[in-house]
Design a protein around this motif. Structure first.
Motif, PDB file in Angstrom:
ATOM      1  N   GLN A  22       0.843  -1.198   0.000  1.00 19.12           N
ATOM      2  CA  GLN A  22       0.000   0.000   0.000  1.00 19.12           C
ATOM      3  C   GLN A  22       0.882   1.254   0.000  1.00 19.12           C
ATOM      4  O   GLN A  22       1.917   1.309   0.662  1.00 19.12           O
ATOM      5  CB  GLN A  22      -0.939  -0.016   1.200  1.00 19.12           C
ATOM      6  CG  GLN A  22      -0.257  -0.108   2.541  1.00 19.12           C
ATOM      7  CD  GLN A  22      -1.243  -0.360   3.655  1.00 19.12           C
ATOM      8  OE1 GLN A  22      -2.441  -0.504   3.416  1.00 19.12           O
ATOM      9  NE2 GLN A  22      -0.755  -0.423   4.893  1.00 19.12           N
ATOM     10  N   PRO A  47      -4.511   1.198  -1.789  1.00 16.43           N
ATOM     11  CA  PRO A  47      -4.777   0.475  -0.532  1.00 16.43           C
ATOM     12  C   PRO A  47      -4.386  -1.007  -0.624  1.00 16.43           C
ATOM     13  O   PRO A  47      -4.195  -1.551  -1.723  1.00 16.43           O
ATOM     14  CB  PRO A  47      -6.294   0.629  -0.379  1.00 16.43           C
ATOM     15  CG  PRO A  47      -6.800   0.748  -1.776  1.00 16.43           C
ATOM     16  CD  PRO A  47      -5.734   1.466  -2.561  1.00 16.43           C
ATOM     17  N   ILE A  62     -11.375  -0.061   2.302  1.00 15.29           N
ATOM     18  CA  ILE A  62     -11.152   1.223   2.958  1.00 15.29           C
ATOM     19  C   ILE A  62     -12.494   1.766   3.453  1.00 15.29           C
ATOM     20  O   ILE A  62     -13.461   1.850   2.704  1.00 15.29           O
ATOM     21  CB  ILE A  62     -10.489   2.230   2.002  1.00 15.29           C
ATOM     22  CG1 ILE A  62      -9.128   1.698   1.529  1.00 15.29           C
ATOM     23  CG2 ILE A  62     -10.335   3.608   2.659  1.00 15.29           C
ATOM     24  CD1 ILE A  62      -8.138   1.486   2.649  1.00 15.29           C
ATOM     25  N   MET A 122      -5.299   6.575   5.498  1.00 18.52           N
ATOM     26  CA  MET A 122      -6.420   5.716   5.112  1.00 18.52           C
ATOM     27  C   MET A 122      -6.560   4.593   6.141  1.00 18.52           C
ATOM     28  O   MET A 122      -5.576   4.082   6.676  1.00 18.52           O
ATOM     29  CB  MET A 122      -6.205   5.137   3.710  1.00 18.52           C
ATOM     30  CG  MET A 122      -4.935   4.320   3.538  1.00 18.52           C
ATOM     31  SD  MET A 122      -4.748   3.706   1.828  1.00 18.52           S
ATOM     32  CE  MET A 122      -3.094   3.001   1.891  1.00 18.52           C
ATOM     33  N   ALA A 124      -8.729   0.855   6.872  1.00 22.72           N
ATOM     34  CA  ALA A 124      -9.533  -0.226   6.311  1.00 22.72           C
ATOM     35  C   ALA A 124     -10.428  -0.827   7.389  1.00 22.72           C
ATOM     36  O   ALA A 124     -10.402  -0.422   8.566  1.00 22.72           O
ATOM     37  CB  ALA A 124      -8.633  -1.277   5.685  1.00 22.72           C
ATOM     38  N   GLY A 129      -4.950  -2.793   7.299  1.00 23.61           N
ATOM     39  CA  GLY A 129      -4.997  -1.922   6.124  1.00 23.61           C
ATOM     40  C   GLY A 129      -4.829  -0.449   6.444  1.00 23.61           C
ATOM     41  O   GLY A 129      -4.926   0.405   5.535  1.00 23.61           O
TER      42      GLY A 129
END
Length: 346
Positions: A22, A47, A62, A122, A124, A129
């Motif tokens: 990512q 991502p 996400i 970001m 997830a 993530g």
């Protein structure tokens, strides 16, 4: 203990691989903005699609994106300028991205307190993530600064039909302004972009142009003079065509006048040739008169009839003309009257 340690080690390796897969990329590491302007921070991200704890692959999605200022990871209770999960958002900060790949942020009406480093994060539906790019974008804010106009043309005097682009910028930093006011000879022009495109140019485009940030009119630039050479070219072309036009007009008038005069003279001659001569108010007819006595052939006769015919063979005709009232000079031509006697004999 070893098997457990191996399991933790493999999980950590998967996390590292996921973190390596990512990414978050900023188009530039720093930029500058003038107070009252609008600045854009271009950004894109990739991502992590899935992770595999214990060898079992689990997809990731996400669910949250954030922008924060002056914080390395934008985590926890860190104040953010934009949070997709929050309804209390600062209206000056507008997220132009999405939840898949674009993370661009727009800052309107830049203020002095906006100076600092902005970072994107970001998150997830699994912590595997979550990711933040700690590099960030550094923004410097200028308080009072004069805008400048740069032209795509190397000179202020341009030719008719060309296209010119005027860019409103500054000499100290390069950035994109979205809310710019343009003026020509003191009158506002439509549009609010940082670039003004003019063309195809005509004489009406000549004038003094200026630009300023819409929310900070103190930034108004010095006038930029743009002159289109159309009027001078037209005047020179008109002046060069004047002698030619005058010569053509004179030639046409001369030909028409000559033609009319020729027709007039020709008709006068025709009229004079077909009309009688007028002298002293009376008409003198110059016509040759021929008088004749023609006898048809007679049949042959004998005796006394033949003698009578011979006696009548010659016939005279006399014609008298009244002399004209005009006095004629001596030596005038003799009367053209011809007397003839024609006798036909059997």
């Amino acid at each position: 203990m070893v098997p457990g340690g191996e399991k933790v080690s493999w999980s950590f390796m998967f996390l590292l691989a996921g973190a390596a897969a990512q990414t978050i990329r900023y188009r530039f590491g720093s930029t500058c903005a003038v107070r009252g302007s609008t600045v854009i921070l271009p950004c894109c991200f990739t991502p992590l699609k899935s992770f595999s704890p214990g060898g079992r692959e689990i997809p990731l999605r996400i669910v949250r994106v954030l922008w924060c200022k002056n914080h390395e990871i934008c985590q926890g209770t860190t104040p953010s300028v934009y949070d997709s999960n929050s309804t209390a958002r600062e209206p000056r900060f507008h997220y132009l991205g999405n939840m898949e790949a674009n993370c661009t942020l727009q800052i309107r009406d830049v203020k002095m307190e906006d100076q600092g480093t902005f970072r994107f994060r970001m998150e997830a539906d699994n912590s595997a993530g979550h990711f933040t790019n700690r590099t960030g974008v550094n923004i410097s804010v200028a308080d009072v600064i004069k805008m400048e106009i740069k032209s795509s043309s190397n000179k202020s005097e341009v030719s008719r039909g060309q296209t010119v682009s005027l860019q409103c910028t500054t000499s100290t930093c390069t950035f994109t302004h979205l809310e710019v006011t343009w003026r020509k000879d003191g009158h506002a022009l439509p549009g609010n972009g940082s670039a003004l495109r003019l063309g195809p140019l005509t004489a009406k485009d000549s004038g003094n142009y200026s630009c300023a940030l819409t929310r900070n009119m103190e930034t108004q630039s010095e006038p930029f003079s743009l002159q289109v050479e159309e009027e001078e070219e037209e005047e020179e072309e008109e002046e060069s065509n004047l002698p030619l036009a005058a010569a053509v007009t004179f030639g046409v008038l001369l030909v028409v006048t000559t033609l009319i005069l020729f027709i007039f003279i020709f008709k006068r001659k025709q009229t004079a040739a077909g009309s009688p001569n007028i002298m002293g108010g009376e008409t003198e007819m110059k016509t040759d008169h021929i008088y004749s006595s023609v006898l048809p052939p007679l049949p042959q006769e004998t005796g006394s009839q033949k003698q009578e015919v011979e006696a009548e063979e010659i016939s005279y005709a006399s014609v008298q003309f009244k002399q004209s009232k005009l006095d004629r000079k001596a030596g005038e031509e003799s009367d053209p009257t011809i007397y003839s006697s024609v006798a036909s004999r059997g």
